[in-house]
Write a protein that holds these residues in place. Structure first.
Motif, PDB file in Angstrom:
ATOM      1  N   CYS A  39      37.291  41.758  35.598  1.00 34.56           N
ATOM      2  CA  CYS A  39      36.073  42.243  34.940  1.00 34.56           C
ATOM      3  C   CYS A  39      35.761  41.420  33.690  1.00 34.56           C
ATOM      4  O   CYS A  39      34.597  41.081  33.427  1.00 34.56           O
ATOM      5  CB  CYS A  39      36.215  43.721  34.567  1.00 34.56           C
ATOM      6  N   ASN A  54      24.962  47.378  38.024  1.00 40.69           N
ATOM      7  CA  ASN A  54      25.828  46.538  38.846  1.00 40.69           C
ATOM      8  C   ASN A  54      27.117  47.259  39.198  1.00 40.69           C
ATOM      9  O   ASN A  54      27.611  47.159  40.329  1.00 40.69           O
ATOM     10  CB  ASN A  54      26.138  45.228  38.115  1.00 40.69           C
ATOM     11  N   PHE A  55      27.686  48.001  38.247  1.00 38.09           N
ATOM     12  CA  PHE A  55      28.905  48.755  38.545  1.00 38.09           C
ATOM     13  C   PHE A  55      28.624  49.847  39.571  1.00 38.09           C
ATOM     14  O   PHE A  55      29.452  50.125  40.443  1.00 38.09           O
ATOM     15  CB  PHE A  55      29.484  49.358  37.273  1.00 38.09           C
ATOM     16  N   ILE A  58      28.592  48.162  42.893  1.00 33.29           N
ATOM     17  CA  ILE A  58      29.939  47.844  43.378  1.00 33.29           C
ATOM     18  C   ILE A  58      30.562  49.057  44.056  1.00 33.29           C
ATOM     19  O   ILE A  58      31.136  48.955  45.149  1.00 33.29           O
ATOM     20  CB  ILE A  58      30.829  47.357  42.211  1.00 33.29           C
ATOM     21  N   GLN A  61      29.019  49.696  47.372  1.00 30.01           N
ATOM     22  CA  GLN A  61      29.422  48.707  48.372  1.00 30.01           C
ATOM     23  C   GLN A  61      30.827  48.959  48.912  1.00 30.01           C
ATOM     24  O   GLN A  61      31.130  48.552  50.037  1.00 30.01           O
ATOM     25  CB  GLN A  61      29.340  47.299  47.762  1.00 30.01           C
ATOM     26  N   LEU A 292      38.432  48.518  44.147  1.00 24.66           N
ATOM     27  CA  LEU A 292      37.570  47.982  43.086  1.00 24.66           C
ATOM     28  C   LEU A 292      37.832  46.495  42.867  1.00 24.66           C
ATOM     29  O   LEU A 292      36.899  45.741  42.573  1.00 24.66           O
ATOM     30  CB  LEU A 292      37.798  48.755  41.787  1.00 24.66           C
ATOM     31  N   GLY A 295      35.883  44.773  45.489  1.00 21.45           N
ATOM     32  CA  GLY A 295      34.462  44.879  45.192  1.00 21.45           C
ATOM     33  C   GLY A 295      34.044  44.023  44.010  1.00 21.45           C
ATOM     34  O   GLY A 295      32.993  43.357  44.045  1.00 21.45           O
ATOM     35  N   VAL A 296      34.859  44.010  42.956  1.00 19.84           N
ATOM     36  CA  VAL A 296      34.536  43.231  41.755  1.00 19.84           C
ATOM     37  C   VAL A 296      34.561  41.745  42.068  1.00 19.84           C
ATOM     38  O   VAL A 296      33.655  40.989  41.645  1.00 19.84           O
ATOM     39  CB  VAL A 296      35.525  43.572  40.621  1.00 19.84           C
ATOM     40  N   ARG A 298      34.132  40.186  44.987  1.00 18.84           N
ATOM     41  CA  ARG A 298      33.018  39.798  45.856  1.00 18.84           C
ATOM     42  C   ARG A 298      31.695  39.853  45.115  1.00 18.84           C
ATOM     43  O   ARG A 298      30.849  38.965  45.254  1.00 18.84           O
ATOM     44  CB  ARG A 298      32.996  40.696  47.093  1.00 18.84           C
ATOM     45  N   ASN A 299      31.509  40.882  44.302  1.00 18.42           N
ATOM     46  CA  ASN A 299      30.279  41.004  43.540  1.00 18.42           C
ATOM     47  C   ASN A 299      30.173  39.899  42.496  1.00 18.42           C
ATOM     48  O   ASN A 299      29.120  39.251  42.355  1.00 18.42           O
ATOM     49  CB  ASN A 299      30.233  42.372  42.869  1.00 18.42           C
TER      50      ASN A 299
END
Length: 334
Positions: A39, A54-55, A58, A61, A292, A295-296, A298-299
């Protein structure tokens, strides 16, 4: 002169080397540190990352894979594995969507049937693993193909559209400050909290860990290991049914092509969260952190303009690193 005994203060006990060591060696400490560092890195490299919207994105997603990963965690804690979870979820979603869209059942009855169907797959998996017995890898690999084929047969290769509102209700959002939150995200978080409590604070949870550490020792201590194993697989199947409903609410359709890589994604999240593939060690909250992390990464990489193939490459490297750390920690514990 009489010696005076000194009693260590509670503060010293809390901050002593034993407590510090316990924190540093906890399965979730490494994944949490990795999440914080990721992060921090993406916050410095992209302006859009560190925003509420954005969070929220995530979490949206990863909520489907995250819910699958809860069931996967239960099974991996028993030293098993489930390769069929994504296919079972896809079949459950088609059953729910088609029954409701065609008016065969009311929306709530269709949801109930879908949950039962997914739980039934889990029950069969558990019976084959425990009663035959067969290796979980082989059983769930075969069930993956069965569920995949049934999904395409029952759907006739057609996406199911025109779904009634109750099926997509969890995809609706509500404002929290300047951020829109989906109800489905709250369901996923609630499931994580519920299973975290069940595993850490109930006799059932202690039995799950005991089964994963040593089935024979657990049996000798009076745990009904056969019933527990079958129940865990059935419960995991029920969780996959909830994931199927979340999938429908997110996409708005019943898609027969869904879930084809979600089995591997769920295993990735579990491993990254610090749960041992050898059973008996890990936590559901660690799985949440693992979800997470995926997800983090990839995002964040997407915001940086990194191609998706490199996102997959990095995720694979993280899994190998996580398993390596687990192996090293197991050897040191011996």
């Amino acid at each position: 002169m009489t010696a005076t005994a000194t009693t260590p203060s509670p503060y010293a006990q809390l901050t002593g080397p034993t407590t510090v060591r316990r924190i540093l060696t906890a399965p979730t400490t490494g994944p949490l540190a990795a999440l914080v560092l990721a992060c921090a890195f993406f916050s410095l490299t992209t302006e859009q990352f560190l925003t509420g919207g954005n969070f929220s994105l995530i979490v949206q997603q990863v909520m489907v894979v995250g819910t699958l990963a809860i069931g996967q965690t239960l099974i991996i804690l028993t030293a098993g594995i489930d390769l069929s979870c994504g296919a079972v979820m896809a079949f459950g979603s088609i059953v729910i969507a088609k029954m409701a869209a065609q008016g065969t059942l009311s929306p709530l009855a269709a949801i109930g049937l879908g949950l039962l169907v997914c739980a039934g797959f889990g029950l069969v998996n558990g019976l084959l693993v425990q009663m035959v017995p067969l290796p979980p890898f082989i059983v769930t690999l075969g069930m993956l193909n069965v569920a995949f084929a049934l999904t395409h047969i029952y759907s006739a290769e057609q996406t199911v559209t025109g779904l009634p509102a109750p099926l997509t209700a969890l995809g609706e959002t509500f404002p929290l400050g300047n951020t829109d939150i989906t109800y489905g995200s709250l369901v996923t978080i609630a499931l994580f909290l519920a299973f975290a409590y069940a595993l850490s604070s109930t006799a059932w949870g202690r039995h799950v860990y005991a089964l994963g550490n040593s089935p024979e020792a657990a049996r000798l201590n009076g745990i009904r290991t056969s019933r527990l194993t079958v129940g865990i697989y059935a419960l995991a199947g029920l969780v996959y049914g909830i994931a199927a409903l979340l999938l429908i609410s997110r996409t708005g359709v019943g898609d027969p092509q869904a879930g084809q890589t979600d089995n591997l994604d769920s295993i990735t999240a579990v491993v990254l969260g610090g749960t041992s593939l050898f059973g008996g060690r890990g936590a559901v909250l660690g799985t949440f952190i693992g979800v997470l992390i995926v997800g983090v990464f990839r995002n964040g990489l997407q915001l940086m303009g990194v191609a998706s193939i490199y996102q997959t490459l990095i995720t694979g490297a993280l899994v190998i690193l996580a398993v390596t750390v687990d192996q090293i920690s197991r050897k040191k514990a011996r």
